[in-house]
Design an enzyme around this catalytic site. Structure first.
Site, PDB file in Angstrom:
ATOM      1  N   ASP A   3      12.385 -62.570 -27.428  1.00 18.08           N
ATOM      2  CA  ASP A   3      13.649 -62.987 -26.814  1.00 18.08           C
ATOM      3  C   ASP A   3      14.852 -62.280 -27.430  1.00 18.08           C
ATOM      4  OD1 ASP A   3      12.347 -64.877 -25.172  1.00 18.08           O
ATOM      5  OD2 ASP A   3      12.319 -66.318 -26.815  1.00 18.08           O
TER       6      ASP A   3
ATOM      7  N   CYS B 276      -1.633 -54.257 -25.127  1.00 18.92           N
ATOM      8  CA  CYS B 276      -1.433 -52.801 -25.163  1.00 18.92           C
ATOM      9  C   CYS B 276      -1.223 -52.325 -26.596  1.00 18.92           C
ATOM     10  CB  CYS B 276      -0.233 -52.411 -24.303  1.00 18.92           C
ATOM     11  SG  CYS B 276      -0.409 -52.813 -22.554  1.00 18.92           S
TER      12      CYS B 276
ATOM     13  N   CYS C  65       2.524 -55.220 -23.046  1.00 19.86           N
ATOM     14  CA  CYS C  65       2.229 -56.526 -23.637  1.00 19.86           C
ATOM     15  C   CYS C  65       1.566 -56.335 -24.989  1.00 19.86           C
ATOM     16  CB  CYS C  65       1.326 -57.350 -22.724  1.00 19.86           C
ATOM     17  SG  CYS C  65      -0.276 -56.577 -22.440  1.00 19.86           S
TER      18      CYS C  65
ATOM     19  N   ASP D  96      14.062 -69.195 -21.889  1.00 16.50           N
ATOM     20  CA  ASP D  96      12.680 -68.784 -22.082  1.00 16.50           C
ATOM     21  C   ASP D  96      11.807 -70.018 -21.827  1.00 16.50           C
ATOM     22  OD1 ASP D  96      10.428 -67.239 -22.944  1.00 16.50           O
ATOM     23  OD2 ASP D  96      10.530 -68.322 -24.846  1.00 16.50           O
TER      24      ASP D  96
END
Length: 952
Positions: A831, A47, A44, A609
């Site tokens: 995406d 991180c 993510c 999404d």
């Protein structure tokens, strides 16, 4: 106590070039080293932030950026202070695995491996021409890819400039007999400018002198009629903005320039071509009418007929007149067909022009032969001069109508690409790097290394890095999450018809063998009728007056040649796709290629999404719960005071909610940026305010610490979240809302729920897709509770939550395993892997350039209803293409045997060559008109789709 607002200043970067190193280059540039490191284990944004923080904490690191999607870090550091192993150890100490990747240091010139150039190509008449041009381009050294579109007369070529230049490409096309010109490439070495201030030849000479003296200008052309200036320049020597500034400065302000879209000229070129074809048709028609009059009308008027039969030398007056008129039509007006046929044969291919030239020439030269034979022997055979003239006239009529129709198909697209560009605020620096002023420039003139100013609330005009200031930027369309992101120094910020439908390949194959097959059939027709006549298979009464077997057979053969029409086959797909593309743009759906248009009609799954796609991406407070004895109004005042110095949109939502609670004010003034001090007088004084990205904010009020944020912020400060509070937060999250916890003086005093509302049309669109036989799926990186709550509200049963960007692409591939076609609807960078992996990618128009680049469709209005429009338009278009093929194929299957005389023995039906030519021209027009019926397309009404009966 109004919240402070700070501007962002960013430097534009392109490719691998890091302009932030500019200041460092003046110092220890000899010790500067740049490496790329593969980092595994990141899941993510947190991180990637941890890795960046670990790297930047090292003494000697100049810059460090981490790309989450690519699992890669880019680090520049002083090699006299750090070694490669120190970089690896720092990343591994942060809890991740790392390895150095092969990397070559980029230079300032930033050379590209390949360029993509677009070229206009004139003179193409059918699919055979397209195949010929594509074949020529693909055989050029260094050309990786070449695609040519007949409907737009555009070619797109990807090439290696070290082997082939754009001039070589233009020459190759023109050597093949077509007309070509360069439009633009991603090298950015061409500028099309509009000029104001040119009123005389003196002004033109002034402009000419300025350009001739500018170093780096390669060539230029000035069009005084359209006031256009086209300049080709060396981007290594001269920048586009410097070029514009130099011209305006050297002209003492007399000349003013503005950037024009390179496609602006295409509409005028198409109009010019249409007018040229119309002029040729008009001339041919005027000359052909007397020929038809002499053949049909004059024999019924004795006086005129006797004049035409009068001898003048070896020929009759009528023959002389026909010879002159037809020769003008054949060789002056019809020159274009000979030229096009010649270049096709020279390149080893055949096209419609070969058939036209062959058919008209056969009729013309046979008539010449019959005329000379009659003058020598006294035996006069029928002459068919009017046949070739009428053939050319009808073909030109078809070409003109076709050009008009093709022009209408692309109007909407051209209007879309010619939209006015945005502007940017450029900061002007002195030689010492100090900002001394600012100016507004056209966004098309932004260059790498520019220092731009971005005001709060304005759009980021280009990709770049922040070099001064800090503010929150709403990157919901980038990160895929609604939480805005803090941008500080060194932070990156994001501003930012050529494919063929597979069904077109069928037409390309037919076109490649069509003309040779027709010529063969024509020869067999000539041979069959002639041999049959000589052998007495049919009576001599069938022959025309004064005719013979050869003439009788030749007329059938000519009819076969001219009635066959590969153009109708070639136009069946591209015209329908162009009309559909224009209709889609008009309805807010931008379609990037014919292949995507064809695939969309077979979609089985549509993956959505969540943030910014199913939801609005706007933060609003939905609930405020107090868990202490504090009054609700005092609680809201306390929280609003803490958030008053925050630029975070979530904080602004809390501030507006609290103020509305106290005063019931109309918030329109605040939303428009007209905050005044009086409206904040009710807020409490605070000290030591600190924004904690990813956690919340903290400050002191009346000497007591207040925390506003998430669970992580509470845990880090030792705040206990009791069970009943946790249950309330869980309930908030299950309602698809974000829980914001508030602690004051080390006690948790309340919770606020902030929601990202669903788009109004979301649930109806999902139901509509189900009615169309399509299965909706939701994929998100959010937690399961929020994801399931949103999915339940919109009616989606198949949910994938806590999915990484790469995992979204894996979801796409898992659904594709059974052979199903999958569409992905998204908006942000996270995406883009899924958009690229999907059979059809649909990007929300308000999304980023990266998402839009990866998509096949762009939903310009960001409305989910356009997902249904895109699929429905695809289905209607493919239906129209099939109808077009039925027209084209049925026409040739029926027309060619009739032209060959198949019905003549039984019904005495035969088509004279000029009638066959008219049929051929009308066949192309009929296909184009069939495609134009798509312009009547109306997007489906959801009430009709859902079979809802609305009662009055």
């Amino acid at each position: 106590m109004a919240p402070a607002t700070r501007d962002l200043q960013l430097t534009v970067v392109t490719g691998e070039e890091d302009r932030l190193l500019g200041a460092y280059d003046d110092g220890d540039s000899d010790n500067l080293r740049r490496i790329q490191v593969g980092v595994s284990g990141m899941t993510c944004a947190a991180c990637s932030n941890s890795v960046e923080s670990a790297l930047r904490s090292l003494d000697g690191v100049v810059s460090a950026s981490v790309a989450l999607l690519q699992n890669k870090a880019d680090i520049s550091f002083n090699s006299s202070l750090l070694k490669d192993e120190d970089i690896i150890n720092a990343i591994e100490d942060a809890g991740f695995e790392a390895e150095i990747l092969p990397y070559q240091t980029s230079t300032r010139s930033n050379p590209r491996r390949t360029l993509i150039g677009q070229f206009t190509i004139g003179g193409m008449t059918c699919v055979a021409c397209v195949n010929s041009v594509e074949g020529i381009l693909r055989n050029l050294p260094g050309v990786k890819r070449a695609v040519v579109a007949l409907a737009t007369s555009l070619g797109e070529v990807e090439y290696d400039p070290s082997f082939t230049s754009k001039e070589d490409i233009v020459c190759a096309i023109e050597d093949a007999g077509f007309v070509a010109s360069f439009v633009q490439s991603n090298e950015q070495d061409k500028l099309l400018l509009g000029i104001s201030g040119v009123a005389s030849e003196t002004d033109v000479q002034l402009l000419n002198d300025i350009l001739c003296n500018l170093k780096g200008v390669r060539q230029f052309s000035i069009d005084q009629t359209t006031q256009d200036l086209e300049i080709h320049f060396d981007p290594e020597v001269l920048g586009s903005r410097i070029l514009v500034d130099a011209i305006e400065s050297d002209s003492s302000g007399k000349l003013k320039l503005f950037v024009k879209n390179p496609y602006a000229r295409m509409a005028s070129k198409d109009l010019e071509e249409s007018l040229n074809v119309f002029r040729l048709f008009t001339a041919s028609f005027i000359l052909s009418v007397p020929l038809l009059f002499m053949r049909v009308v004059c024999p019924r008027i004795p006086l005129l007929y006797s004049l035409l039969l009068r001898r003048c030398g070896p020929f009759q007056m009528g023959d002389w007149l026909k010879l002159v008129l037809v020769s003008v039509v054949q060789f002056i007006i019809g020159k274009r067909f000979y030229v096009a046929a010649g270049r096709a044969l020279r390149n080893g291919s055949t096209n419609m022009d070969v058939l036209i030239a062959l058919g008209t020439s056969a009729s013309y030269f046979y008539s010449i032969y019959a005329l000379l034979y009659g003058a020598i022997t006294g035996f006069w055979s029928p002459r068919y001069f009017e046949t070739s003239a009428m053939l050319i006239t009808f073909v030109l009529l078809g070409k003109y109508l076709e050009s008009l129709a093709k022009g209408k198909t692309s109007d909407a697209i051209r209007k879309l690409v010619e939209l006015a560009p945005a502007t940017a605020t450029l900061l002007i620096e002195d030689t010492g790097g100090k900002v001394v002023g600012e100016r507004e420039i056209d966004a098309l003139l932004i260059e790498p290394g520019d220092l731009l100013k971005v005001l709060p609330g304005t759009k980021v005009p280009a990709d770049g890095s922040v070099v001064w200031g800090s503010s929150y930027v709403n990157e919901g369309m980038v990160t895929g999450e609604s939480a805005p992101v803090l941008k500080e120094i060194n932070s990156p910020v994001i501003g930012a018809q050529m494919s063929k439908a597979p069904i077109q390949k069928f037409a390309d194959f037919i076109a490649s063998i069509f003309v040779p097959s027709v010529i063969t059939l024509a020869f067999l027709t000539l041979l069959g009728w002639y041999v049959a006549g000589v052998l007495g298979a049919y009576p001599k009464e069938w022959l025309p007056e004064n005719g013979n077997y050869f003439l009788f057979s030749l007329m059938f053969a000519i009819s076969v040649v001219v009635i066959a029409c590969p153009c109708a086959l070639g136009l069946a797909t591209p015209t329908a796709i162009m009309v559909a593309t224009g209709v889609g743009a008009k309805n807010g759906v931008l379609i990037k290629g014919g292949d995507a248009l064809e695939r969309a009609q077979k979609i089985k799954y549509v993956i959505f999404d969540k943030t910014g796609t199913l939801t609005q991406g706007k933060a609003t407070v939905t609930t405020a719960k107090v868990f202490s004895g504090m009054d609700r109004g005092d609680f809201l005042t306390l929280v609003a005071s803490a958030e008053s110095s925050s630029e975070h949109p979530l904080g602004k939502a809390i501030l507006e909610y609290a103020r509305h609670f106290h005063f019931f004010e109309d918030l329109s003034d605040t939303k428009n940026g007209h905050n005044n001090n009086k409206s904040f007088e009710w807020l409490l004084e605070l000290t030591d305010f600190c924004a904690l990205p990813g956690h919340g904010v903290q400050c002191f009020i009346d000497g007591k610490k207040i925390l506003v944020g998430n669970r992580k912020l509470m845990a880090e400060n030792g705040i206990t979240v009791e069970e009943h509070v946790e249950k309330f937060v869980v309930d908030v999250e299950e309602n698809a809302e974000t829980g914001i916890l508030v602690a004051y003086d080390d006690d948790l005093i309340g919770v606020m729920g902030i929601a990202d509302p669903l788009k109004r049309e979301a649930a109806v669109v999902i139901e509509g897709l189900k009615k169309m036989g399509i299965i909706p799926v939701m994929v998100t990186g959010d937690n399961w509770r929020t994801a399931q709550a949103v999915a339940k509200e919109v009616g989606i049963t198949d949910v994938k939550a806590e999915v990484t960007p790469a995992g979204k692409a894996d979801v796409v591939r898992s659904l594709q395993k059974g052979g199903s076609l999958v569409a992905m609807v998204g908006d942000g960078i996270n995406d883009s892997p899924a958009l690229a992996a999907a059979d059809v990618g649909m990007a929300i128009g308000a999304g980023t350039d990266i998402a839009i680049e990866a998509a096949d469709y762009v939903l310009m209005r960001s409305s989910l209803e356009d997902v249904i429009t895109a699929i429905d338009l695809s289905r209607k278009t493919l239906q129209r293409i099939r109808v077009n093929y039925v027209f084209a194929m049925a026409y040739n299957i029926v027309a060619i045997p009739v032209a060959a005389g198949l019905l003549f023995p039984s019904l005495k039906v035969k088509l004279p060559p000029w009638v066959a030519g008219a049929c051929m021209a009308l066949s192309s027009v009929s296909v184009v008109c069939s495609s134009l019926l798509l312009r009547r397309y109306r997007k489906p009404r959801l009430t009709t789709l859902l079979e809802i009966t609305v009662e009055d």
